[in-house]
Design a protein around this motif. Structure first.
Motif, PDB file in Angstrom:
ATOM      1  N   ILE A 141      13.581  18.133  10.334  1.00 41.87           N
ATOM      2  CA  ILE A 141      13.532  17.357   9.082  1.00 41.87           C
ATOM      3  C   ILE A 141      13.787  18.275   7.886  1.00 41.87           C
ATOM      4  O   ILE A 141      14.561  17.928   6.984  1.00 41.87           O
ATOM      5  N   LYS A 142      13.174  19.439   7.886  1.00 44.21           N
ATOM      6  CA  LYS A 142      13.380  20.395   6.785  1.00 44.21           C
ATOM      7  C   LYS A 142      14.862  20.740   6.634  1.00 44.21           C
ATOM      8  O   LYS A 142      15.390  20.802   5.525  1.00 44.21           O
ATOM      9  N   ALA A 143      15.532  20.972   7.754  1.00 43.80           N
ATOM     10  CA  ALA A 143      16.951  21.350   7.723  1.00 43.80           C
ATOM     11  C   ALA A 143      17.820  20.203   7.203  1.00 43.80           C
ATOM     12  O   ALA A 143      18.719  20.412   6.385  1.00 43.80           O
ATOM     13  N   VAL A 162       0.870  -1.175   0.000  1.00 43.41           N
ATOM     14  CA  VAL A 162       0.000   0.000   0.000  1.00 43.41           C
ATOM     15  C   VAL A 162       0.910   1.228   0.000  1.00 43.41           C
ATOM     16  O   VAL A 162       1.725   1.387   0.918  1.00 43.41           O
ATOM     17  N   PRO A 163       0.844   2.097  -1.018  1.00 38.37           N
ATOM     18  CA  PRO A 163       1.683   3.298  -1.024  1.00 38.37           C
ATOM     19  C   PRO A 163       1.197   4.304   0.021  1.00 38.37           C
ATOM     20  O   PRO A 163      -0.004   4.581   0.111  1.00 38.37           O
ATOM     21  N   LEU A 164       2.116   4.836   0.810  1.00 41.71           N
ATOM     22  CA  LEU A 164       1.738   5.776   1.869  1.00 41.71           C
ATOM     23  C   LEU A 164       2.202   7.199   1.592  1.00 41.71           C
ATOM     24  O   LEU A 164       1.419   8.128   1.647  1.00 41.71           O
ATOM     25  N   ALA A 165       3.507   7.365   1.283  1.00 43.93           N
ATOM     26  CA  ALA A 165       4.012   8.734   1.125  1.00 43.93           C
ATOM     27  C   ALA A 165       5.332   8.759   0.361  1.00 43.93           C
ATOM     28  O   ALA A 165       6.150   7.851   0.492  1.00 43.93           O
ATOM     29  N   LEU A 166       5.516   9.813  -0.430  1.00 46.38           N
ATOM     30  CA  LEU A 166       6.826  10.106  -1.029  1.00 46.38           C
ATOM     31  C   LEU A 166       7.579  10.940   0.004  1.00 46.38           C
ATOM     32  O   LEU A 166       7.128  12.019   0.384  1.00 46.38           O
ATOM     33  N   TYR A 218      11.089  17.480   0.104  1.00 45.00           N
ATOM     34  CA  TYR A 218      10.131  16.562   0.735  1.00 45.00           C
ATOM     35  C   TYR A 218       9.010  16.274  -0.264  1.00 45.00           C
ATOM     36  O   TYR A 218       8.636  17.134  -1.053  1.00 45.00           O
ATOM     37  N   GLY A 219       8.485  15.050  -0.233  1.00 43.27           N
ATOM     38  CA  GLY A 219       7.517  14.612  -1.247  1.00 43.27           C
ATOM     39  C   GLY A 219       6.233  15.416  -1.324  1.00 43.27           C
ATOM     40  O   GLY A 219       5.938  16.033  -2.335  1.00 43.27           O
ATOM     41  N   GLY A 220       5.465  15.420  -0.231  1.00 44.49           N
ATOM     42  CA  GLY A 220       4.230  16.180  -0.191  1.00 44.49           C
ATOM     43  C   GLY A 220       3.138  15.691  -1.118  1.00 44.49           C
ATOM     44  O   GLY A 220       2.343  16.487  -1.629  1.00 44.49           O
ATOM     45  N   MET A 221       3.059  14.368  -1.386  1.00 45.22           N
ATOM     46  CA  MET A 221       2.009  13.809  -2.238  1.00 45.22           C
ATOM     47  C   MET A 221       0.948  13.113  -1.394  1.00 45.22           C
ATOM     48  O   MET A 221       1.242  12.622  -0.305  1.00 45.22           O
ATOM     49  N   THR A 222      -0.271  13.049  -1.908  1.00 47.84           N
ATOM     50  CA  THR A 222      -1.300  12.218  -1.283  1.00 47.84           C
ATOM     51  C   THR A 222      -0.986  10.762  -1.603  1.00 47.84           C
ATOM     52  O   THR A 222      -0.145  10.467  -2.463  1.00 47.84           O
ATOM     53  N   SER A 244       3.151  13.052   7.728  1.00 51.19           N
ATOM     54  CA  SER A 244       2.996  14.436   7.252  1.00 51.19           C
ATOM     55  C   SER A 244       3.487  15.425   8.311  1.00 51.19           C
ATOM     56  O   SER A 244       4.121  16.426   7.990  1.00 51.19           O
ATOM     57  N   ARG A 245       3.199  15.118   9.573  1.00 52.55           N
ATOM     58  CA  ARG A 245       3.659  15.978  10.667  1.00 52.55           C
ATOM     59  C   ARG A 245       5.187  15.947  10.765  1.00 52.55           C
ATOM     60  O   ARG A 245       5.818  16.972  11.013  1.00 52.55           O
ATOM     61  N   LEU A 246       5.771  14.768  10.546  1.00 55.59           N
ATOM     62  CA  LEU A 246       7.228  14.662  10.577  1.00 55.59           C
ATOM     63  C   LEU A 246       7.852  15.535   9.494  1.00 55.59           C
ATOM     64  O   LEU A 246       8.860  16.206   9.716  1.00 55.59           O
ATOM     65  N   GLY A 247       7.235  15.505   8.296  1.00 59.55           N
ATOM     66  CA  GLY A 247       7.777  16.220   7.146  1.00 59.55           C
ATOM     67  C   GLY A 247       7.794  17.733   7.301  1.00 59.55           C
ATOM     68  O   GLY A 247       8.571  18.419   6.635  1.00 59.55           O
TER      69      GLY A 247
END
Length: 340
Positions: free
Chosen positions: A298-300, A132-136, A309-313, A290-293
């Motif tokens: 994480i951004k740094a 099941v794909p979850l996140a990029l 960061y991916g940011g895809m549904t 999503s919260r981790l991203g």
């Protein structure tokens, strides 16, 4: 009748029992109606196993380990990194595909797993059907890096001249046959008319260590795993793929600048769960990831590794993976790439 009198329940006790039963039935019905929302709120209630299908020290680790550290801050539970390298990342993928679909086995795969179906015809799992794909999680450009002692050049132009003067004498390490590192090298050879010997490893980490040690001459690596070694001067970056420079390494020219406008290879990393993982657990994982991203730490780290960061549904990530499987099938065919 005897149950209604002496030895039976009084009226107030009966009413209390009815209310208790009614409350229990209502709660049970509510849990069913909401698709097990109680189970959702309970995840995670124990450590979560993250299968990383490459040895420690590679590009996947460069993103998995900061993610694990942030995961414990957000959820209060441990994300255990389980490194299982081999066969271009397919050994770990096969293991993860057979994991229990309960949210406690997750898989951090990469672009290599979109390439694998074209390189390994007998895989015992299907990246699109058994997961099941979850996140990029991250998108990173490939970078051409050399050991400066083994390859005595200071820029890409000198490097290309050196390779052309020494056909078949130089070699490049990769994370394994059929990985993006391997195909990035095949594409490079194809587009420059050069020949460099491919040396496959069991992951980017071991290949990178041999590059630093001078046992291989060069590597086409994801910027994430090479970044710290480029900054330290142990290896030298000559080019990043694509048509723009990377903000983390503004002095390194892009492929388009050095005469390779069609040389675009990125290493991306994604998160999957075994097929059958309940929808409510999927939703909770996606929410937490999503919260981790969006966390500053994480951004740094992503920025220092030259990554986005991916940011895809989930649906967008599924479509992206499907498109990548098709794209890499064409690249494999055009390059005539085969397992060494």
């Amino acid at each position: 009748s005897s149950g209604c009198n002496g030895g039976g329940l009084g009226m107030s006790e009966q009413n209390m029992q009815r209310r208790t039963l009614l409350a229990g039935a209502t709660a049970a019905g509510l849990a069913m109606a909401t698709g097990g929302s109680w189970a959702q709120s309970a995840w995670p209630n124990k450590p979560v196993n993250l299968v990383v299908p490459f040895p420690a020290g590679g590009g996947t680790d460069a993103f998995a380990r900061p993610l694990a550290a942030q995961f414990s801050k957000v959820t209060g539970k441990t994300l255990v990194i389980d490194n299982r390298g081999g066969a271009g990342g397919t050994v770990g993928a096969s293991y993860a595909a057979k994991g229990a679909p309960d949210g406690y086995t997750l898989f951090m795969g990469a672009v290599h797993h979109a390439i694998a179906p074209s390189m390994y015809p007998r895989l015992d799992y299907n990246i699109e059907k058994d997961f099941v794909p979850l996140a990029l999680l991250a998108n990173v450009p490939q970078v051409l890096v050399i050991n400066p002692k083994a390859v005595p050049v200071s820029n890409f132009k000198q490097f290309l001249e050196h390779v052309k003067r020494n056909p078949a004498k130089l070699n490049y390490g990769s994370a394994g046959a059929g990985t993006s590192h391997h195909l990035a090298g095949e594409l490079f050879k194809q587009q420059t008319g050069t020949f460099i010997t491919h040396i496959p490893y069991r992951g980017a980490g071991p290949a990178l260590q041999d590059l630093i040690a001078g046992n291989v001459d060069m590597m086409f690596d994801g910027l994430g795993s090479s970044a710290t070694h480029i900054k330290s001067g142990r290896i030298k970056a000559l080019m990043v793929s694509g048509n723009q420079r990377n903000p983390a390494f503004p002095d390194v020219p892009c492929a388009a600048e050095v005469g390779l406008p069609d040389y675009t290879v990125t290493t991306w990393y994604g998160l999957w769960a075994p097929k059958g993982t309940p929808a409510e657990v999927q939703a909770r994982i996606v929410e937490d990831i999503s919260r981790l991203g969006t966390a500053d730490e994480i951004k740094a780290i992503w920025a220092s590794n030259g990554a986005d960061y991916g940011g895809m549904t989930q649906a967008q990530f599924a479509s992206f993976v499907s498109a990548e499987v098709g794209r890499w099938a064409q690249v494999v065919k055009a390059a005539g790439a085969k397992l060494d």
